[in-house]
Design a protein around this motif. Structure first.
Motif, PDB file in Angstrom:
ATOM      1  N   SER A 101     -20.003  -4.921 -37.276  1.00  0.00           N
ATOM      2  CA  SER A 101     -18.737  -5.197 -36.624  1.00  0.00           C
ATOM      3  C   SER A 101     -18.786  -4.913 -35.133  1.00  0.00           C
ATOM      4  CB  SER A 101     -17.633  -4.338 -37.246  1.00  0.00           C
ATOM      5  OG  SER A 101     -17.938  -2.980 -37.019  1.00  0.00           O
ATOM      6  N   GLU A 139     -18.725  -1.985 -33.956  1.00  0.00           N
ATOM      7  CA  GLU A 139     -18.041  -0.730 -33.683  1.00  0.00           C
ATOM      8  C   GLU A 139     -19.036   0.384 -33.358  1.00  0.00           C
ATOM      9  OE1 GLU A 139     -15.141  -0.126 -33.126  1.00  0.00           O
ATOM     10  OE2 GLU A 139     -14.697   1.966 -33.514  1.00  0.00           O
ATOM     11  N   ARG A 141     -11.820   8.300 -34.732  1.00  0.00           N
ATOM     12  CA  ARG A 141     -12.128   6.872 -34.700  1.00  0.00           C
ATOM     13  C   ARG A 141     -12.972   6.444 -35.880  1.00  0.00           C
ATOM     14  NH1 ARG A 141     -12.931   3.709 -29.100  1.00  0.00           N
ATOM     15  NH2 ARG A 141     -13.921   2.099 -30.391  1.00  0.00           N
ATOM     16  N   ASN A 166     -10.868   6.304 -38.989  1.00  0.00           N
ATOM     17  CA  ASN A 166     -10.049   5.087 -38.984  1.00  0.00           C
ATOM     18  C   ASN A 166     -10.858   3.887 -39.425  1.00  0.00           C
ATOM     19  OD1 ASN A 166      -7.755   6.311 -38.175  1.00  0.00           O
ATOM     20  ND2 ASN A 166      -8.016   5.848 -35.995  1.00  0.00           N
ATOM     21  N   PHE A 167     -12.053   3.835 -38.915  1.00  0.00           N
ATOM     22  CA  PHE A 167     -12.894   2.694 -39.264  1.00  0.00           C
ATOM     23  C   PHE A 167     -13.188   2.676 -40.756  1.00  0.00           C
ATOM     24  CE2 PHE A 167     -15.828  -0.654 -38.493  1.00  0.00           C
ATOM     25  CZ  PHE A 167     -16.837  -0.484 -39.420  1.00  0.00           C
ATOM     26  N   ARG A 217     -11.492   3.987 -43.153  1.00  0.00           N
ATOM     27  CA  ARG A 217     -10.301   3.627 -43.915  1.00  0.00           C
ATOM     28  C   ARG A 217     -10.045   2.135 -43.841  1.00  0.00           C
ATOM     29  NH1 ARG A 217      -6.721   7.231 -41.103  1.00  0.00           N
ATOM     30  NH2 ARG A 217      -8.161   8.982 -41.117  1.00  0.00           N
ATOM     31  N   SER A 218     -10.201   1.590 -42.640  1.00  0.00           N
ATOM     32  CA  SER A 218      -9.890   0.173 -42.491  1.00  0.00           C
ATOM     33  C   SER A 218     -10.948  -0.706 -43.120  1.00  0.00           C
ATOM     34  CB  SER A 218      -9.760  -0.184 -41.010  1.00  0.00           C
ATOM     35  OG  SER A 218     -11.021  -0.151 -40.392  1.00  0.00           O
ATOM     36  N   ALA A 219     -12.127  -0.150 -43.354  1.00  0.00           N
ATOM     37  CA  ALA A 219     -13.154  -0.928 -44.040  1.00  0.00           C
ATOM     38  C   ALA A 219     -12.890  -0.984 -45.527  1.00  0.00           C
ATOM     39  CB  ALA A 219     -14.530  -0.330 -43.764  1.00  0.00           C
ATOM     40  N   ALA A 220     -11.809  -0.313 -45.908  1.00  0.00           N
ATOM     41  CA  ALA A 220     -11.311  -0.375 -47.283  1.00  0.00           C
ATOM     42  C   ALA A 220     -12.368   0.028 -48.290  1.00  0.00           C
ATOM     43  CB  ALA A 220     -10.762  -1.761 -47.596  1.00  0.00           C
TER      44      ALA A 220
END
Lengths: 160, 117
Positions: free
Chosen positions: B40, B42, B107, B110-111, B113-116
């Motif tokens: 990604s 990131e 950070r 967050n990543f 978590r958002s990567a599910a």
């Protein structure tokens, strides 16, 4: 399904791992950079640094030391480029009035005589008539102005 | 999708070949995350952020001083990169400012978590 706590701790663990990974990368960068500088000798050598330190301490002591030969110091001041300047300028050039070779340090007194500003010069100048007329007229006006001149001065004027 | 090796000479298999992709078994969660980070972009952002923060907090300068000390001890000529890394890593890891560490961890979390996952 309430594995939120488990998830959280494993998340923490994971994120710590990622973080450490990042930090290790930066550490490796720094180490590589320092290694290169060390091997190439780009960073100041330990011995060189010590030498420079010693020299600077010596220089400072010398400057601060009053018992140095101050006579030589005041007569021949050394500037930052290491050049010394004698107090009387020694360069020789040609006077633009009379064309003689004059030492720069003696140029002002020479000009006084050469161009007629000084006492002896007036004697020379009065030989030429136009020059003497100019000088006399100038002198008269200056005499009127100098009414309060000391007696010695007036004597000199009369003698000339 | 995980990368599967394709071999032209492989005989066709009717089903998904479990033995063919040993990587899937070996891939830990951490590795998965890492791959996602890289893909990604990131990871690169994080690297840049870490570098900036560590430089501006003076951490990098401290590390360089530590390196120089080590080089002075061992002698300039036979220091190796590995040796230097080993010498400064414990101190380096420990001396990261707390604020920087928190910012980064935040950070990363967050990543994740958002990567599910």
């Amino acid at each position: 399904m309430s594995n939120s706590e488990d998830n959280k701790s494993s998340h923490d663990q994971l994120s710590s791992q990622v973080f450490l990974d990042l930090v290790d990368s930066v550490i490796a960068d720094v180490a590589s950079e320092c290694h290169r500088i060390a091997r190439l000798g780009l960073d100041k050598d330990l011995e060189v640094v010590e030498e420079e330190l010693r020299l600077s301490v010596e220089a400072r002591a010398k400057v601060a030391d009053p018992s140095n030969n101050l006579e030589t110091n005041t007569k021949y001041v050394v500037d930052i480029f290491g050049q010394s300047h004698p107090p009387v300028a020694t360069e020789v050039f040609n006077c633009m009035n009379c064309g003689r070779q004059i030492v720069a340090g003696r140029f002002a007194p020479h000009l006084e005589r050469c161009m007629g500003k000084g006492r002896k010069a007036r004697a020379k100048a009065t030989r030429s008539t136009t020059a003497s007329q100019n000088r006399n007229s100038r002198r008269n006006t200056s005499d009127n102005q100098l009414s309060s001149a000391p007696p010695g001065f007036e004597e000199n004027v009369k003698r000339a | 999708m995980y990368i599967r090796k394709h071999s032209v000479n492989r005989p066709p298999t009717p089903d998904e070949d479990v033995t063919e992709s040993p990587e899937r078994d070996e891939l830990t969660l951490g590795e998965i995350i890492n791959i996602k980070l890289v893909e990604s972009g990131e990871k690169e952002n994080l690297m840049e952020l870490v570098r900036d923060r560590l430089v501006e907090s003076g951490w990098k300068d401290e590390m360089r001083i530590a390196c120089r000390e080590h080089v002075k001890k061992k002698g300039r000529k036979d220091v190796t990169v590995d040796e230097l890394i080993r010498a400064i890593t414990p101190k380096g890891r420990a001396s990261v400012p707390d604020a920087v560490k928190e910012e980064l961890l935040d950070r990363i979390q967050n990543f994740i978590r958002s990567a599910a996952l």
